[in-house]
Motif scaffolding. Structure first.
Motif, PDB file in Angstrom:
ATOM      1  N   GLU A 138      -1.591  12.571 -14.261  1.00 22.13           N
ATOM      2  CA  GLU A 138      -1.804  13.026 -15.427  1.00 22.13           C
ATOM      3  C   GLU A 138      -3.362  13.349 -15.312  1.00 22.13           C
ATOM      4  OE1 GLU A 138      -0.918   9.722 -18.126  1.00 22.13           O
ATOM      5  OE2 GLU A 138       1.183  10.415 -17.846  1.00 22.13           O
ATOM      6  N   LEU A 139      -4.060  12.503 -14.768  1.00 21.21           N
ATOM      7  CA  LEU A 139      -5.664  12.881 -14.579  1.00 21.21           C
ATOM      8  C   LEU A 139      -5.866  13.953 -13.555  1.00 21.21           C
ATOM      9  CD1 LEU A 139      -8.607  12.023 -14.776  1.00 21.21           C
ATOM     10  CD2 LEU A 139      -8.249  10.829 -12.569  1.00 21.21           C
ATOM     11  N   ARG A 140      -5.118  14.505 -12.904  1.00 19.27           N
ATOM     12  CA  ARG A 140      -5.085  15.649 -12.068  1.00 19.27           C
ATOM     13  C   ARG A 140      -4.740  16.937 -13.085  1.00 19.27           C
ATOM     14  NH1 ARG A 140      -4.379  16.613  -6.901  1.00 19.27           N
ATOM     15  NH2 ARG A 140      -3.310  14.573  -6.533  1.00 19.27           N
ATOM     16  N   SER A 141      -3.802  16.825 -13.901  1.00 19.13           N
ATOM     17  CA  SER A 141      -3.507  17.795 -14.476  1.00 19.13           C
ATOM     18  C   SER A 141      -4.678  18.038 -15.707  1.00 19.13           C
ATOM     19  CB  SER A 141      -2.133  17.418 -15.558  1.00 19.13           C
ATOM     20  OG  SER A 141      -1.973  18.600 -16.213  1.00 19.13           O
ATOM     21  N   ALA A 142      -5.207  17.020 -16.438  1.00 20.60           N
ATOM     22  CA  ALA A 142      -6.434  17.366 -17.241  1.00 20.60           C
ATOM     23  C   ALA A 142      -7.512  17.825 -16.406  1.00 20.60           C
ATOM     24  CB  ALA A 142      -6.743  15.911 -17.699  1.00 20.60           C
ATOM     25  N   VAL A 143      -7.939  17.195 -15.374  1.00 25.63           N
ATOM     26  CA  VAL A 143      -9.046  18.206 -14.664  1.00 25.63           C
ATOM     27  C   VAL A 143      -8.856  19.508 -14.377  1.00 25.63           C
ATOM     28  CG1 VAL A 143     -10.732  17.773 -12.564  1.00 25.63           C
ATOM     29  CG2 VAL A 143      -9.946  15.810 -13.812  1.00 25.63           C
ATOM     30  N   ARG A 144      -7.380  19.658 -13.569  1.00 26.12           N
ATOM     31  CA  ARG A 144      -7.097  21.053 -12.999  1.00 26.12           C
ATOM     32  C   ARG A 144      -7.033  21.971 -14.460  1.00 26.12           C
ATOM     33  NH1 ARG A 144      -2.266  22.101  -9.017  1.00 26.12           N
ATOM     34  NH2 ARG A 144      -3.560  20.941  -7.774  1.00 26.12           N
TER      35      ARG A 144
ATOM     36  N   SER B 270      -9.707   2.935 -10.029  1.00 23.74           N
ATOM     37  CA  SER B 270      -9.901   2.610  -8.615  1.00 23.74           C
ATOM     38  C   SER B 270     -10.560   3.701  -7.854  1.00 23.74           C
ATOM     39  CB  SER B 270      -8.700   2.055  -8.155  1.00 23.74           C
ATOM     40  OG  SER B 270      -7.753   3.222  -8.026  1.00 23.74           O
ATOM     41  N   ALA B 271     -10.760   3.682  -6.566  1.00 24.32           N
ATOM     42  CA  ALA B 271     -11.002   4.820  -5.782  1.00 24.32           C
ATOM     43  C   ALA B 271      -9.951   5.802  -5.614  1.00 24.32           C
ATOM     44  CB  ALA B 271     -11.505   4.505  -4.393  1.00 24.32           C
ATOM     45  N   SER B 272      -8.656   5.680  -5.882  1.00 23.44           N
ATOM     46  CA  SER B 272      -7.676   6.303  -6.128  1.00 23.44           C
ATOM     47  C   SER B 272      -7.818   7.538  -6.986  1.00 23.44           C
ATOM     48  CB  SER B 272      -6.062   5.721  -6.364  1.00 23.44           C
ATOM     49  OG  SER B 272      -6.016   4.918  -5.225  1.00 23.44           O
ATOM     50  N   GLU B 273      -8.227   6.986  -8.192  1.00 23.65           N
ATOM     51  CA  GLU B 273      -8.353   7.986  -9.421  1.00 23.65           C
ATOM     52  C   GLU B 273      -9.402   9.014  -8.945  1.00 23.65           C
ATOM     53  OE1 GLU B 273      -5.814   4.782 -10.943  1.00 23.65           O
ATOM     54  OE2 GLU B 273      -7.696   4.828  -9.984  1.00 23.65           O
ATOM     55  N   VAL B 274     -10.574   8.186  -8.336  1.00 21.38           N
ATOM     56  CA  VAL B 274     -11.703   9.089  -7.943  1.00 21.38           C
ATOM     57  C   VAL B 274     -11.301  10.305  -7.259  1.00 21.38           C
ATOM     58  CG1 VAL B 274     -14.085   9.040  -6.911  1.00 21.38           C
ATOM     59  CG2 VAL B 274     -13.011   7.107  -8.457  1.00 21.38           C
ATOM     60  N   ALA B 275     -10.486   9.894  -6.041  1.00 14.88           N
ATOM     61  CA  ALA B 275     -10.049  10.957  -5.171  1.00 14.88           C
ATOM     62  C   ALA B 275      -9.337  12.249  -5.725  1.00 14.88           C
ATOM     63  CB  ALA B 275      -9.147   9.846  -4.071  1.00 14.88           C
TER      64      ALA B 275
ATOM     65  N   MET C 190       0.829  -1.071   0.084  1.00 16.45           N
ATOM     66  CA  MET C 190      -0.096   0.094   0.093  1.00 16.45           C
ATOM     67  C   MET C 190       0.823   1.340  -0.098  1.00 16.45           C
ATOM     68  SD  MET C 190      -3.064   1.190   2.895  1.00 16.45           S
ATOM     69  CE  MET C 190      -1.756   1.562   4.087  1.00 16.45           C
ATOM     70  N   THR C 191       0.448   2.305  -0.736  1.00 13.30           N
ATOM     71  CA  THR C 191       1.253   3.485  -0.888  1.00 13.30           C
ATOM     72  C   THR C 191       0.515   4.542  -0.775  1.00 13.30           C
ATOM     73  OG1 THR C 191       2.803   4.732  -2.225  1.00 13.30           O
ATOM     74  CG2 THR C 191       1.377   3.323  -3.453  1.00 13.30           C
ATOM     75  N   LEU C 192       0.877   5.804  -0.221  1.00 10.87           N
ATOM     76  CA  LEU C 192      -0.064   6.929  -0.305  1.00 10.87           C
ATOM     77  C   LEU C 192       0.482   7.981  -1.253  1.00 10.87           C
ATOM     78  CD1 LEU C 192      -0.237   7.277   3.829  1.00 10.87           C
ATOM     79  CD2 LEU C 192      -1.581   6.118   2.318  1.00 10.87           C
ATOM     80  N   LEU C 193       1.452   7.622  -2.039  1.00  4.66           N
ATOM     81  CA  LEU C 193       1.739   8.473  -3.185  1.00  4.66           C
ATOM     82  C   LEU C 193       0.868   8.300  -4.434  1.00  4.66           C
ATOM     83  CD1 LEU C 193       5.623   7.739  -2.639  1.00  4.66           C
ATOM     84  CD2 LEU C 193       4.472   9.577  -1.850  1.00  4.66           C
ATOM     85  N   TYR C 194       0.844   9.347  -5.004  1.00  2.98           N
ATOM     86  CA  TYR C 194       0.248   9.511  -6.190  1.00  2.98           C
ATOM     87  C   TYR C 194       1.064   8.777  -7.436  1.00  2.98           C
ATOM     88  CZ  TYR C 194      -2.456  13.031  -3.737  1.00  2.98           C
ATOM     89  OH  TYR C 194      -3.136  13.669  -2.937  1.00  2.98           O
ATOM     90  N   SER C 195       0.448   8.007  -8.163  1.00  3.08           N
ATOM     91  CA  SER C 195       0.950   7.405  -9.424  1.00  3.08           C
ATOM     92  C   SER C 195       0.966   8.434 -10.559  1.00  3.08           C
ATOM     93  CB  SER C 195       0.119   6.232  -9.953  1.00  3.08           C
ATOM     94  OG  SER C 195      -1.116   6.605 -10.333  1.00  3.08           O
TER      95      SER C 195
END
Length: 350
Positions: free
Chosen positions: A11-17, A69-74, A1-6
């Protein structure tokens, strides 16, 4: 388990932002809440759902979704929180979709493509510990629903309402929806009334589990709110001068912002942990902490902006209202702390 962003998440964050910066700046949100029409920006929602594909993140690929997964949703929720974006992502693509997933109903494909929007007909003030709060709906032997649900988020723009009744989930398209005053101007709530309304049973529903899942992800939205407040305040105190010095150079301001930064870092860890491990303990920890941090960050932002922070024209009040509203959504911090104490065996007062 990792708490870091993949890398994929970044890339998803950049597109949404990038999209939100172009289509949903604070000035645009302020303009929408003053409109006589719906607060929701459905054109923005269609772009998010259709071009970026956020609506189907939780839906498996074989059902027409992205199979993420829920990570991308988050990550999406963090960005939507930073923009207090008036779109039904959390209500439709998280809560309603999660409730529908075990049934594998054909409606999932429509939700994933953004062709339809759904809302879970549950009070936003309900919690995993009191899932029936605000609801008094029954079903008769003909499959018709009667009763009322108060404080339903996303109902105003939902094509389909998903109604949990006695362990089952029903799909309804003809209920009465009345928008009521809400503290959060960017996420209206409504009273939904059923009067022997025809409904289609779609399957069983673990409502407490759905609300627990939603509460864990709501911590990521609260993180986004807190991050915007911190970043915006840091930028302001560097530019605002008093006594020929930047306000941010005063030690008292430095200490307050340093403490707030630590709070936000802890909130990020709690939110990421709730995504990586969606256990009852992780969710309770995240909500116990993040709800209060979002409110504190917004209060600090308002105060440290001085007089301008008190004006309607500055967007900080939108973030304070969103933070206060989510503080009581899906369980208050007190609800989650009480549950946490029980889960880990901490004895309560005698």
């Amino acid at each position: 388990m990792t708490l870091l962003y993949s890398e994929v998440e970044e890339e998803l964050r950049s597109a949404v932002r990038g999209l939100l910066a172009d289509r949903c700046p604070p000035a645009a949100v302020l303009k929408r809440i003053e409109s006589v029409n719906s607060v929701y920006d459905l054109d923005l929602w269609k772009t998010l759902a259709g071009e970026i594909g956020v609506a189907g993140l939780l839906v498996p690929e074989e059902l027409g979704g992205a199979g993420a997964s829920a990570s991308e949703v988050a990550v999406v929720l963090e960005e939507l929180g930073r923009a207090v974006a008036p779109v039904p992502f959390f209500t439709s693509s998280v809560l309603a979709t999660q409730a529908l997933l075990p049934t594998r109903d054909a409606l999932l494909g429509e939700l994933a493509e953004g062709r339809s929007t759904a809302a879970l007909a549950v009070s936003f003030a309900a919690s995993p510990y009191r899932p029936d709060r605000g609801s008094s709906v029954s079903v008769d032997d003909q499959g018709r629903l009667s009763g009322t649900v108060t404080g339903v988020a996303g109902a105003e723009v939902a094509d389909v309402l998903l109604v949990p009744v006695a362990g089952d989930l029903y799909a309804v398209e003809g209920a009465s929806v009345e928008v009521v005053p809400s503290l959060d101007l960017t996420r209206p709530v409504a009273t939904v009334t059923f009067a022997r309304t025809p409904a289609r049973r779609v399957g069983a529903c673990d409502l407490a589990g759905v609300l627990r899942f939603g509460a864990g992800l709501l911590a990521s939205e609260q993180l986004g709110v807190a991050e915007w407040c911190l970043d915006t305040t840091l930028a302001y105190v560097k530019e605002r001068h008093q006594f020929a010095r930047p306000v941010g150079s005063f030690q008292a301001i430095k200490h307050r912002l340093a403490d707030l930064w630590l709070d936000v870092v802890r909130a990020r860890a709690a939110a990421r942990n709730a995504v990586a491990d969606s256990s009852s303990v992780s969710v309770a920890v995240a909500q116990s902490w993040n709800a209060g941090v979002a409110v504190h960050a917004a209060e600090e932002a308002l105060q440290l902006h001085g007089g301008i922070g008190m004006t309607w024209e500055h967007p900080v009040h939108l973030y304070l209202k969103r933070a206060k509203a989510t503080e009581i959504a899906l369980g208050t911090p007190g609800d989650h702390r009480e549950a946490l104490a029980s889960l880990v065996g901490v004895p309560g007062p005698e």
